[in-house]
Design a protein around this motif. Structure first.
Motif, short mmCIF file in Angstrom:
data_model
loop_
_atom_site.label_atom_id
_atom_site.label_comp_id
_atom_site.label_asym_id
_atom_site.label_seq_id
_atom_site.Cartn_x
_atom_site.Cartn_y
_atom_site.Cartn_z
N ILE A 74 0.84 -1.20 0.00
CA ILE A 74 0.00 0.00 0.00
C ILE A 74 0.87 1.25 0.00
N VAL A 75 0.62 2.13 -0.96
CA VAL A 75 1.30 3.43 -1.01
C VAL A 75 0.23 4.50 -0.93
N ARG A 76 0.40 5.44 -0.02
CA ARG A 76 -0.63 6.49 0.12
C ARG A 76 -0.30 7.70 -0.74
N ASN A 77 -1.31 8.15 -1.46
CA ASN A 77 -1.19 9.43 -2.17
C ASN A 77 -1.92 10.44 -1.31
N ASP A 78 -1.14 11.22 -0.56
CA ASP A 78 -1.76 12.16 0.37
C ASP A 78 -2.24 13.42 -0.31
N ASP A 79 -1.97 13.51 -1.62
CA ASP A 79 -2.35 14.73 -2.32
C ASP A 79 -3.05 14.38 -3.64
#
Length: 208
Positions: A74-79
């Motif tokens: 899982i990689v989060r795209n915070d934007d």
């Protein structure tokens, strides 16, 4: 040409699941909406479960879909408002770290994509600078495969337009429009449920 095609073992699957669902009204993330008994956003993960990718990366925003349970890092795209380009870049970074020969970019809101079609895309790869996208016979779209010579470009893409231009310029593999349905609005989801006789089409009463 002989060795033109590329093996799934040499690819990283990048599943883009960080969209903001702007057109889905206020239901939070469309990817969590039920479709055929499981969250909409998990269908493509399950469809590609048996493909032997070297790694699977899910770039997520606010969806609750449990991609980790399906073998995804899982990689989060915070934007997410930076557009799809940012999500693609995050996934490509992972592929580069693994020294992958290519990335397969798929969208979580395309629940009908099949492994058969992804294998067809991989068979059309003809080198490190390959760009192979899907088409319904009219316009190219994801899923798409990008060879490693394209990674630098992909990481630098701004917003959504750059990725679209790249896909348009690539090779296109035609499949049935039904397979490439993407769900952006509640109406599209409802239409798709009716099309495939999903139980949710009938059990969910509209609250007026």
């Amino acid at each position: 040409m002989g060795s033109a095609m590329i093996a799934a073992e040499d690819c990283v699957l990048v599943l883009l699941a960080a969209g903001r669902s702007l057109r889905m009204g206020d239901i939070g993330s469309k990817l969590d909406e039920p479709f055929l008994g499981r969250p909409l956003g998990l269908h493509v993960a399950v469809a590609l479960e048996d493909m032997p990718f070297m790694e699977r990366v899910a770039v997520v925003g606010q969806a609750d879909c449990d991609y980790a349970a399906h073998g995804f890092v899982i990689v989060r795209n915070d934007d997410p408002q930076l557009g799809m380009g940012r999500s693609v870049a995050l996934g490509v970074d992972c592929a580069r770290a693994r020294d992958a020969k290519a990335v397969v970019v798929a969208l979580a809101d395309m629940p009908r994509v099949t492994a058969t079609h992804i294998y067809t895309l991989l068979d059309a790869v003809d080198g490190d600078d390959a760009v192979v996208a899907s088409s319904d016979g009219r316009s190219p779209r994801p899923p798409a495969v990008f060879g490693r010579a394209r990674f630098d470009t992909l990481v630098q893409l701004e917003g959504d337009a750059g990725a679209r231009d790249l896909v348009r310029a690539g090779k296109h593999v035609v499949t049935t429009p039904a397979e490439l349905i993407d769900v952006d609005t509640p109406e599209e989801l409802e239409r798709l449920r009716e099309l495939v006789n999903a139980p949710e089409a009938y059990t969910r009463r509209r609250h007026g």
